[in-house]
Write a protein that holds these residues in place. Structure first.
Motif, PDB file in Angstrom:
ATOM      1  N   UNK A 155      -0.326  25.698  -1.218  1.00  0.00           N
ATOM      2  CA  UNK A 155       0.003  24.272  -0.716  1.00  0.00           C
ATOM      3  C   UNK A 155      -0.715  23.831   0.532  1.00  0.00           C
ATOM      4  N   UNK A 156      -0.477  22.704   0.848  1.00  0.00           N
ATOM      5  CA  UNK A 156      -1.129  21.976   1.968  1.00  0.00           C
ATOM      6  C   UNK A 156      -0.416  22.296   3.209  1.00  0.00           C
ATOM      7  N   UNK A 157       0.620  21.969   3.546  1.00  0.00           N
ATOM      8  CA  UNK A 157       1.232  22.104   5.087  1.00  0.00           C
ATOM      9  C   UNK A 157       2.684  22.758   4.840  1.00  0.00           C
ATOM     10  N   UNK A 158       2.705  23.694   3.619  1.00  0.00           N
ATOM     11  CA  UNK A 158       4.025  24.659   3.740  1.00  0.00           C
ATOM     12  C   UNK A 158       5.251  23.901   3.758  1.00  0.00           C
ATOM     13  N   UNK A 159       5.101  22.891   2.727  1.00  0.00           N
ATOM     14  CA  UNK A 159       6.235  22.251   2.367  1.00  0.00           C
ATOM     15  C   UNK A 159       6.879  22.575   1.250  1.00  0.00           C
ATOM     16  N   UNK A 160       8.086  22.830   1.072  1.00  0.00           N
ATOM     17  CA  UNK A 160       8.885  23.304  -0.014  1.00  0.00           C
ATOM     18  C   UNK A 160       8.648  22.414  -1.091  1.00  0.00           C
ATOM     19  N   UNK A 161       8.261  22.992  -2.410  1.00  0.00           N
ATOM     20  CA  UNK A 161       8.293  22.022  -3.428  1.00  0.00           C
ATOM     21  C   UNK A 161       9.787  21.416  -3.878  1.00  0.00           C
ATOM     22  N   UNK A 162      10.761  22.041  -3.466  1.00  0.00           N
ATOM     23  CA  UNK A 162      11.940  21.335  -3.694  1.00  0.00           C
ATOM     24  C   UNK A 162      12.228  20.096  -3.089  1.00  0.00           C
ATOM     25  N   UNK A 163      11.464  19.834  -2.017  1.00  0.00           N
ATOM     26  CA  UNK A 163      11.579  18.560  -1.039  1.00  0.00           C
ATOM     27  C   UNK A 163      10.567  17.622  -1.184  1.00  0.00           C
ATOM     28  N   UNK A 164       9.815  17.750  -2.563  1.00  0.00           N
ATOM     29  CA  UNK A 164       8.856  16.870  -2.911  1.00  0.00           C
ATOM     30  C   UNK A 164       9.099  16.238  -4.605  1.00  0.00           C
ATOM     31  N   UNK A 165       8.687  15.156  -4.652  1.00  0.00           N
ATOM     32  CA  UNK A 165       8.729  14.478  -5.960  1.00  0.00           C
ATOM     33  C   UNK A 165       7.385  15.041  -6.724  1.00  0.00           C
ATOM     34  N   UNK A 166       7.346  14.873  -8.218  1.00  0.00           N
ATOM     35  CA  UNK A 166       6.132  15.124  -8.642  1.00  0.00           C
ATOM     36  C   UNK A 166       4.994  14.330  -8.281  1.00  0.00           C
ATOM     37  N   UNK A 167       4.951  13.185  -7.903  1.00  0.00           N
ATOM     38  CA  UNK A 167       3.752  12.673  -7.110  1.00  0.00           C
ATOM     39  C   UNK A 167       3.314  13.343  -5.963  1.00  0.00           C
ATOM     40  N   UNK A 168       4.510  13.599  -5.205  1.00  0.00           N
ATOM     41  CA  UNK A 168       4.040  14.274  -3.839  1.00  0.00           C
ATOM     42  C   UNK A 168       3.381  15.454  -3.962  1.00  0.00           C
TER      43      UNK A 168
END
Length: 295
Positions: free
Chosen positions: A83-96
């Protein structure tokens, strides 16, 4: 001797969820970067044991410490995406999510000059509700994922998922292989033997016997992982609750010796190499762009 997969999640100590939650009010800006020294120590251990690994690397590390990524590649290791900045996928939508992995993949590929085909979600954060992520990974050029940890855990894990490499997503254009983190099956329960905090906090012999059991009885490889910061007992220790301190710091002083011992007792290689070996009967990743030689 069967070859297991060795992987490294390349991130700073302050990216770790426990550390992050415990120091949230203090902010990242006050903590010094230590990734360069900790990665160099890890690379040294791997050189001593003539072992190659897959380094799941943050795009942010590629941007701030490009020399670290170049050293990893120069030593013959596989560079993969975390990933880019260690953001959980559960906190992202498909576009993000698509934007995140595309940016990170581009940063890494620009440094190493090779296609990046492997991905691991920060904190193993692709759960059932995020299964849409697999097709996006495939569309963005990834051939395998290693975000599944088939255990029961307070933040992640799917204990009912397959324990060994399998095709998790298939479309007309190809398929994505999942390489789960290692577990040993005992009395109907999946025991975590694949590294991380469990390796630091558990007796060494428990992990060794677990990997040996999977290799010998099931004739399957284990996916093992480690963080560079786990080899850095000198990292900052700001005030935090005892439960956070225990989970983040216990075992750091002995980690290097335990890890070095593990490298002497088992054979390890990159995730890509393990997925390409003939012993599987068929290759679990296929390449069409020439970035991986035929098995």
């Amino acid at each position: 001797m069967l070859v297991n997969a060795l992987s490294v999640d390349v991130e700073e100590y302050f990216h770790a969820t426990i550390f992050r939650n415990a120091t949230r009010a203090q902010g990242w800006g006050r903590f010094e970067s230590r990734v360069e020294a900790s990665v160099e120590r890890l690379l040294g251990l791997l050189r001593e044991r003539h072992t190659r690994a897959t380094f799941f690397t943050l795009g942010d590390i590629a941007a701030t410490h490009p020399s670290v990524v170049r050293k990893i590649a120069a030593d013959g290791h596989e560079v993969a995406c975390h990933g880019d900045r260690h953001e959980d996928v559960r906190n992202q939508n498909p576009r993000e999510f698509r934007a995140d992995i595309r940016h990170a993949k581009e940063r890494l590929e620009n440094l190493v000059g090779d296609a990046v085909i492997g991905y691991r979600a920060p904190n193993f954060s692709i759960g059932r509700a995020q299964s849409w992520a697999y097709e996006i990974l495939l569309e963005e050029g990834f051939l395998y994922d290693s975000s599944m940890y088939p255990i029961l855990h307070d933040r992640y894990g799917q204990p009912g998922a397959p324990r060994f490499p399998y095709v998790i997503c298939r479309t007309r254009s190809g398929y994505l292989t999942e390489f789960p983190v290692g577990t040993a099956r005992l009395l109907g329960v999946n025991l975590p033997i694949g590294g991380g905090g469990y390796f630091r906090l558990s007796p060494y012999e428990l992990i060794r016997r677990g990997i040996q059991r999977v290799n010998a009885r099931e004739q399957k490889p284990v996916m093992f992982y480690i963080h560079p910061w786990e080899l850095d007992p000198g990292q900052p220790r700001p005030p935090m609750a005892w439960r956070h301190r225990f989970r983040h710091y216990v075992g750091l002083e002995k980690e290097a010796a335990k890890f070095s011992r593990l490298l002497t007792q088992f054979r390890f290689g990159t995730a890509q190499d393990v997925l390409l070996v003939r012993e599987w009967g068929h290759r679990l990743i296929e390449t069409t762009q020439g970035q991986v030689p035929a098995a």
